[in-house]
Design a protein around this motif. Sequence first.
Motif, PDB file in Angstrom:
ATOM      1  N   THR A  69      32.348 -18.695  25.969  1.00  0.00           N
ATOM      2  CA  THR A  69      31.303 -17.495  25.153  1.00  0.00           C
ATOM      3  C   THR A  69      31.196 -18.071  23.545  1.00  0.00           C
ATOM      4  OG1 THR A  69      33.540 -16.416  24.231  1.00  0.00           O
ATOM      5  CG2 THR A  69      32.311 -15.435  26.532  1.00  0.00           C
ATOM      6  N   ALA A 119      31.038 -17.653  30.507  1.00  0.00           N
ATOM      7  CA  ALA A 119      32.451 -17.554  30.760  1.00  0.00           C
ATOM      8  C   ALA A 119      32.403 -18.271  32.193  1.00  0.00           C
ATOM      9  CB  ALA A 119      32.970 -16.512  30.551  1.00  0.00           C
ATOM     10  N   GLN A 167      26.792  -8.492  26.920  1.00  0.00           N
ATOM     11  CA  GLN A 167      27.819  -8.824  27.735  1.00  0.00           C
ATOM     12  C   GLN A 167      27.348  -9.688  28.817  1.00  0.00           C
ATOM     13  OE1 GLN A 167      31.077  -7.025  28.016  1.00  0.00           O
ATOM     14  NE2 GLN A 167      31.417  -8.567  29.455  1.00  0.00           N
ATOM     15  N   GLU A 202      28.022  -8.176  18.099  1.00  0.00           N
ATOM     16  CA  GLU A 202      28.352  -8.161  19.688  1.00  0.00           C
ATOM     17  C   GLU A 202      27.361  -9.127  20.418  1.00  0.00           C
ATOM     18  OE1 GLU A 202      31.133  -6.013  22.809  1.00  0.00           O
ATOM     19  OE2 GLU A 202      29.590  -5.121  21.817  1.00  0.00           O
ATOM     20  N   ALA A 203      27.955 -10.276  20.899  1.00  0.00           N
ATOM     21  CA  ALA A 203      26.838 -10.937  21.861  1.00  0.00           C
ATOM     22  C   ALA A 203      26.630 -10.001  23.116  1.00  0.00           C
ATOM     23  CB  ALA A 203      27.143 -12.264  22.246  1.00  0.00           C
ATOM     24  N   ASP A 248      35.126 -11.168  22.002  1.00  0.00           N
ATOM     25  CA  ASP A 248      35.215 -12.021  23.310  1.00  0.00           C
ATOM     26  C   ASP A 248      35.633 -13.535  23.187  1.00  0.00           C
ATOM     27  OD1 ASP A 248      35.088 -13.023  25.922  1.00  0.00           O
ATOM     28  OD2 ASP A 248      33.401 -11.960  26.530  1.00  0.00           O
ATOM     29  N   ARG A 265      27.685 -13.344  27.834  1.00  0.00           N
ATOM     30  CA  ARG A 265      29.022 -13.561  27.802  1.00  0.00           C
ATOM     31  C   ARG A 265      29.440 -14.020  29.067  1.00  0.00           C
ATOM     32  NH1 ARG A 265      31.846  -9.606  25.691  1.00  0.00           N
ATOM     33  NH2 ARG A 265      30.159  -8.111  25.287  1.00  0.00           N
ATOM     34  N   ASP A 266      29.308 -13.223  30.158  1.00  0.00           N
ATOM     35  CA  ASP A 266      29.924 -13.261  31.420  1.00  0.00           C
ATOM     36  C   ASP A 266      29.265 -14.499  32.029  1.00  0.00           C
ATOM     37  OD1 ASP A 266      31.189 -10.747  31.143  1.00  0.00           O
ATOM     38  OD2 ASP A 266      29.871  -9.643  32.147  1.00  0.00           O
TER      39      ASP A 266
END
Length: 361
Positions: A198, A223, A216, A213-214, A193, A219-220
């Motif tokens: 992010t 962002a 979700q 992987e961070a 991402d 990250r949302d």
Amino acid sequence: MQTGIPVLLYHHINYDDDVLSIPPELFEEHLKFLKSEGYEAITKEQFGEYLMNGKKSWKDKAVLITFDGGFLDTWVYAYPLLKKYGFKAILFLVTWTVEEDEFTGLNLEDYWSGKIPKERLPDCSSTFSLEFGCRIKTVRRLCWEEVRTMERSGVIDVQPHSKTHRKVYASDRILDFNRPRNRLSIWQMVKGDERFGTPDFERKPELAAREFEAYQDLRDELADYVVKNGYAEFFKKPDWRRELENLVENYKKRRGVERVGEFEPEEEQRKRIKTELEVAKGEVGYEVRKICDAFSWPWGAYTPLSLEIAKEVGFKYLFTLERGVNLPGDSLFKIKRLGVWKKDLDWFKSRIRLFSERVVP
């Protein structure tokens, strides 16, 4: 008497002023020198026979020429010059960058024959654009018709150099946050991402790392916050980084976690690497109608796991960025290469002679 086989690595044969680019005139001088010294550009099969059995199928001296990437200048300049001097080469392609239908149809041979003036040769130079005030570099790529034409000629042996040639996040420690910045190469892209805001972690070649992987929802959240607060303009604020760091800390407290994501399970890592290798092998094979058996590691990076998987997928020749002499008895799974970066003919001549001997200082 020659004992080692130099394996040459080129990227660009064009007029860009960067470390990976060699002007066409200098490349031609390289070929002239090799010809005058009695070198023959051998195939990987001849090379493999020599390493496995010490058997030579050439008269005097040998060199193996390789190109990594899949750039338009391979078609416009390198391919005609190789033909002119009777040399062959291996081209390792990054398959997702190959164009579908942008066949130029023109190269140096058309200029030599008088069909076109030199000015009508396709422009192979990199171009730059601005995105949010940052410089973005774009390079001209080959199309499949050019690739197939070179393969059919017998001059170029087309093989895969990966599907994506990307990196993965390979650490759980946040180094920065994704934001507008200069991108002077597509190789800076990550399989992850990259939305503004992010987390950005340490990046490593995807075939030689376990992916992190961070979460979700984190990250949302980051962002969305950047979008609602000006998007690219948000990063002009003097305290933008502190705002995002506070959001991360509050998230960890709410979730009761110390880490902001998870590393992929080993089985997922194996599946990801195998898929990348199988897809690259299959795409090149489908387009040029053959079974591919050689692979060049992106950035020269591999691990015991990726090496094991490459063998499972059916690769017999694996090319690295390790520097050294290739001698009988050496492994075909760890082929060493000489990167040709310097725009200095004397340097090239000295390295060819050194890498043809048993010991390289």
